[in-house]
Design a protein around this motif. Structure first.
Motif, PDB file in Angstrom:
ATOM      1  N   GLY A 226       0.826  -1.207   0.000  1.00 46.85           N
ATOM      2  CA  GLY A 226       0.000   0.000   0.000  1.00 46.85           C
ATOM      3  C   GLY A 226       0.858   1.254   0.000  1.00 46.85           C
ATOM      4  N   ASP A 227       1.983   1.205   0.726  1.00 46.61           N
ATOM      5  CA  ASP A 227       2.899   2.345   0.741  1.00 46.61           C
ATOM      6  C   ASP A 227       3.477   2.611  -0.642  1.00 46.61           C
ATOM      7  OD1 ASP A 227       2.449   2.714   3.375  1.00 46.61           O
ATOM      8  OD2 ASP A 227       4.398   2.007   4.087  1.00 46.61           O
ATOM      9  N   VAL A 228       3.758   1.542  -1.393  1.00 41.79           N
ATOM     10  CA  VAL A 228       4.273   1.717  -2.753  1.00 41.79           C
ATOM     11  C   VAL A 228       3.264   2.496  -3.590  1.00 41.79           C
ATOM     12  CG1 VAL A 228       4.897   0.507  -4.883  1.00 41.79           C
ATOM     13  CG2 VAL A 228       5.724  -0.344  -2.682  1.00 41.79           C
ATOM     14  N   ARG A 229       1.992   2.130  -3.470  1.00 41.64           N
ATOM     15  CA  ARG A 229       0.945   2.828  -4.231  1.00 41.64           C
ATOM     16  C   ARG A 229       0.813   4.282  -3.771  1.00 41.64           C
ATOM     17  NH1 ARG A 229      -2.646  -0.079  -2.723  1.00 41.64           N
ATOM     18  NH2 ARG A 229      -3.789   1.191  -1.242  1.00 41.64           N
ATOM     19  N   HIS A 230       0.789   4.475  -2.439  1.00 45.60           N
ATOM     20  CA  HIS A 230       0.642   5.837  -1.915  1.00 45.60           C
ATOM     21  C   HIS A 230       1.851   6.697  -2.279  1.00 45.60           C
ATOM     22  CE1 HIS A 230      -2.876   4.446  -0.011  1.00 45.60           C
ATOM     23  NE2 HIS A 230      -2.310   3.862   1.024  1.00 45.60           N
ATOM     24  N   PHE A 231       3.053   6.105  -2.234  1.00 51.75           N
ATOM     25  CA  PHE A 231       4.256   6.867  -2.542  1.00 51.75           C
ATOM     26  C   PHE A 231       4.260   7.278  -4.010  1.00 51.75           C
ATOM     27  CE2 PHE A 231       8.956   7.032  -3.361  1.00 51.75           C
ATOM     28  CZ  PHE A 231       9.194   8.145  -2.579  1.00 51.75           C
ATOM     29  N   ALA A 232       3.802   6.389  -4.881  1.00 49.43           N
ATOM     30  CA  ALA A 232       3.724   6.726  -6.308  1.00 49.43           C
ATOM     31  C   ALA A 232       2.725   7.860  -6.539  1.00 49.43           C
ATOM     32  CB  ALA A 232       3.328   5.492  -7.116  1.00 49.43           C
ATOM     33  N   GLU A 233       1.575   7.805  -5.865  1.00 49.46           N
ATOM     34  CA  GLU A 233       0.582   8.871  -6.003  1.00 49.46           C
ATOM     35  C   GLU A 233       1.112  10.185  -5.422  1.00 49.46           C
ATOM     36  OE1 GLU A 233      -2.875   7.411  -4.059  1.00 49.46           O
ATOM     37  OE2 GLU A 233      -3.338   5.912  -5.596  1.00 49.46           O
ATOM     38  N   TYR A 234       1.846  10.071  -4.322  1.00 48.31           N
ATOM     39  CA  TYR A 234       2.449  11.270  -3.701  1.00 48.31           C
ATOM     40  C   TYR A 234       3.436  11.923  -4.657  1.00 48.31           C
ATOM     41  CZ  TYR A 234       6.171  13.468  -0.898  1.00 48.31           C
ATOM     42  OH  TYR A 234       7.150  14.289  -0.415  1.00 48.31           O
ATOM     43  N   GLN A 235       4.298  11.129  -5.286  1.00 44.41           N
ATOM     44  CA  GLN A 235       5.269  11.678  -6.224  1.00 44.41           C
ATOM     45  C   GLN A 235       4.583  12.257  -7.456  1.00 44.41           C
ATOM     46  OE1 GLN A 235       7.993   8.254  -6.658  1.00 44.41           O
ATOM     47  NE2 GLN A 235       9.562   9.566  -5.782  1.00 44.41           N
ATOM     48  N   THR A 236       3.511  11.608  -7.899  1.00 38.49           N
ATOM     49  CA  THR A 236       2.764  12.143  -9.035  1.00 38.49           C
ATOM     50  C   THR A 236       2.204  13.517  -8.715  1.00 38.49           C
ATOM     51  OG1 THR A 236       2.163   9.899  -9.760  1.00 38.49           O
ATOM     52  CG2 THR A 236       0.826  11.722 -10.589  1.00 38.49           C
ATOM     53  N   GLY A 237       1.694  13.689  -7.487  1.00 38.52           N
ATOM     54  CA  GLY A 237       1.184  14.993  -7.060  1.00 38.52           C
ATOM     55  C   GLY A 237       2.275  16.051  -7.068  1.00 38.52           C
ATOM     56  N   LEU A 238       3.466  15.684  -6.580  1.00 38.37           N
ATOM     57  CA  LEU A 238       4.564  16.652  -6.569  1.00 38.37           C
ATOM     58  C   LEU A 238       5.019  16.987  -7.988  1.00 38.37           C
ATOM     59  CD1 LEU A 238       6.864  15.615  -3.591  1.00 38.37           C
ATOM     60  CD2 LEU A 238       4.899  17.145  -3.626  1.00 38.37           C
ATOM     61  N   GLN A 239       4.994  15.998  -8.877  1.00 38.20           N
ATOM     62  CA  GLN A 239       5.384  16.254 -10.265  1.00 38.20           C
ATOM     63  C   GLN A 239       4.407  17.206 -10.943  1.00 38.20           C
ATOM     64  OE1 GLN A 239       5.580  12.295 -11.789  1.00 38.20           O
ATOM     65  NE2 GLN A 239       7.679  11.933 -11.095  1.00 38.20           N
ATOM     66  N   GLU A 240       3.172  17.194 -10.500  1.00 38.35           N
ATOM     67  CA  GLU A 240       2.193  18.137 -11.034  1.00 38.35           C
ATOM     68  C   GLU A 240       2.349  19.504 -10.383  1.00 38.35           C
ATOM     69  OE1 GLU A 240      -2.688  18.725 -11.270  1.00 38.35           O
ATOM     70  OE2 GLU A 240      -1.807  16.847 -10.526  1.00 38.35           O
TER      71      GLU A 240
END
Length: 481
Positions: A226-240
């Motif tokens: 679950g952390d892998v998924r959340h971390f990917a979404e977190y990084q996607t937010g920062l990239q935006e």
């Protein structure tokens, strides 16, 4: 005849002794049992081997003497007695099989002792792994990491999978022990020694421990996957978020151009209002990324990163608010100034009109009063322009320009030393952007002579006041005729 007599004595005596020895051998055979004590078992086997060897030698000697005596007696025995003597020898000979049975039983006990020792060694090794390395690895996986260390849930998942793979191998070894159980230990309901019960209890405890570890591994994997998924979404937010933040900082860094007309000022006001609105929408992306980061098991590193971005956004947003405030005041003042200039122009046009009643209510005093108001308005407008030049010009010109193409993953994976600096920067806020000046400050800044420019067109007669030729020259009333 002498040998015949002696053979009768030997036959009768050794027959009895051989039978007694065979009885002892039968008892010895029945006494051979599995011993589940790793120390007593081999020692008892050694004693039984010695006894068995002595019994075999004794019984074979007794039987050999009986058989030899019988062969001697058969020479002179009547026919009717021969069969009976052979029968007695055959009875003893048939019982000699117990010696082979003893040897076979002792060989099985020897093999059993080796298997039991190996069973114990394997069981001990598995239990030591379960209580040692497996427990240590699980604790390392569960151990809260340093708040300044970057989160790496993929690495955590890799460690969990590595432990799961090790557990699978150990579980298969444990399964082989469980498969040996029916052959090595008494079945349920049968009498069982305390040592055998201890082995089975250890085996059960080992299996229970592995089952518990498997459950813990599954929980950890579920958490960190679950952390892998959340971390990917977190990084996607920062990239935006980050590129837009950098663009906004560059806009602030460049500052605003001084408007040369009311239309330019109004367009600038519209642009910076849109700029402020875009910033207010942008922060929602960062807040969403922060909310996702909170779902991770270890999010302290992400919290610091988000806080640093939020601090930069707040500085930029505060500057945008200052810009809107300054330009809005300038537009309002400029609009009022243009309105007064337009009104004064109408008065001047009316003063040169030949229509009856067109000059009613007009006077040099009134015109002079209107010009003075115009002068004050223009002075206020120029003051706002100067205030804008101070407030809305670049405040970040001395700073390093942000990198739009910064690797956001690197930003979210900064090492400890950089995160420590970033954490200190978040804790120690830089000097804030100046607040909106108060009315008193604006009055103080507005003191002094300021030239007034207007776009008034007056009539050519000498009696009329002179119109300002240049925007920077003040408009003054002409002396009365």
């Amino acid at each position: 005849l002498i040998d015949n007599l002696e053979s009768w004595k030997v036959f009768e005596a050794k027959k009895v002794e051989c039978a007694k020895s065979l009885d002892s051998a039968d008892k010895h055979f029945k006494s051979i049992k599995r011993v589940y004590d790793l120390e007593k078992g081999p020692a008892e086997l050694a004693d039984k081997l010695k006894v068995a060897a002595a019994m075999r030698a004794e019984i074979e000697d007794f039987f050999g003497q009986v058989d030899t005596a019988n062969n001697t007696l058969q020479i002179f025995l009547p026919l009717e007695m021969k069969e009976g003597m052979h029968g007695q020898v055959k009875t003893l000979k048939d019982r000699l099989t117990v010696l082979e049975e003893i040897d076979q039983a002792l060989a099985e006990i020897f093999k059993f002792n080796q298997e039991l020792a190996e069973f114990d060694k394997t069981l001990t090794t598995l239990q030591e792994w379960l209580d040692g390395k497996a427990k240590e690895k699980l604790e390392n996986i569960r151990k809260p990491q340093d708040a300044l260390l970057p989160p790496d849930p993929e690495e955590k998942c890799g460690k969990v999978l590595e432990l799961a793979e090790d557990l699978l191998k150990k579980s298969n070894v444990c399964k082989t022990l469980e498969e040996k159980r029916p052959d090595m230990f008494p079945k349920e309901g049968q009498k069982m020694s305390r040592d055998a019960k201890e082995f089975l209890e250890r085996l059960k405890a080992l299996r229970d421990g592995m089952t518990t570890l498997d459950d813990d591994i599954n929980k950890e994997f579920e958490k960190y996957s679950g952390d892998v998924r959340h971390f990917a979404e977190y990084q996607t937010g920062l990239q935006e978020f980050y590129p837009s933040l950098v663009e906004a900082e560059d806009k602030v860094n460049n500052g605003l151009d001084t408007p040369d007309s009311l239309v330019t000022a109004e367009n600038t006001l519209s642009d910076i209002k849109n700029f402020q609105s875009s910033l207010e929408e942008l922060i929602k992306v960062l807040e969403n990324a922060a909310t996702i980061a909170q779902k991770m098991s270890h999010h302290e590193h992400a919290d610091i990163t988000v806080a640093s971005f939020r601090m930069r956004w707040e500085n930029t947003h505060k500057i945008s608010k200052q810009w809107v405030h300054c330009i809005n005041e300038l537009v309002e003042c400029w609009s009022q100034l243009e309105g007064k200039i337009e009104e004064l122009t109408k008065w001047v046009d009316a003063s040169k009109s030949s229509e009856p009643g067109a000059q009613a209510g007009l006077s040099i005093d009134k015109l002079e009063e209107q010009l003075n108001l115009l002068k004050v308005s223009f002075k206020e407008k120029q003051g706002l322009v100067e205030s804008m030049n101070k407030t809305c010009k670049s405040k970040l010109s001395g700073r390093r320009k942000s990198q739009v193409l910064l690797n956001v993953r690197r930003m979210t994976m900064l090492p400890v030393e950089e995160m420590r600096k970033l954490s200190q920067m978040v804790a120690n806020q830089p000097e804030e952007y100046p607040d909106v000046p108060s009315e008193e400050e604006k009055k103080e800044e507005g003191d002094g002579d300021v030239s007034v420019s207007a776009t008034i067109q007056l009539a050519p007669p000498a009696e009329n006041p002179e119109a300002p030729a240049e925007p920077a020259a003040p408009a003054e009333p002409a002396p009365e005729s």
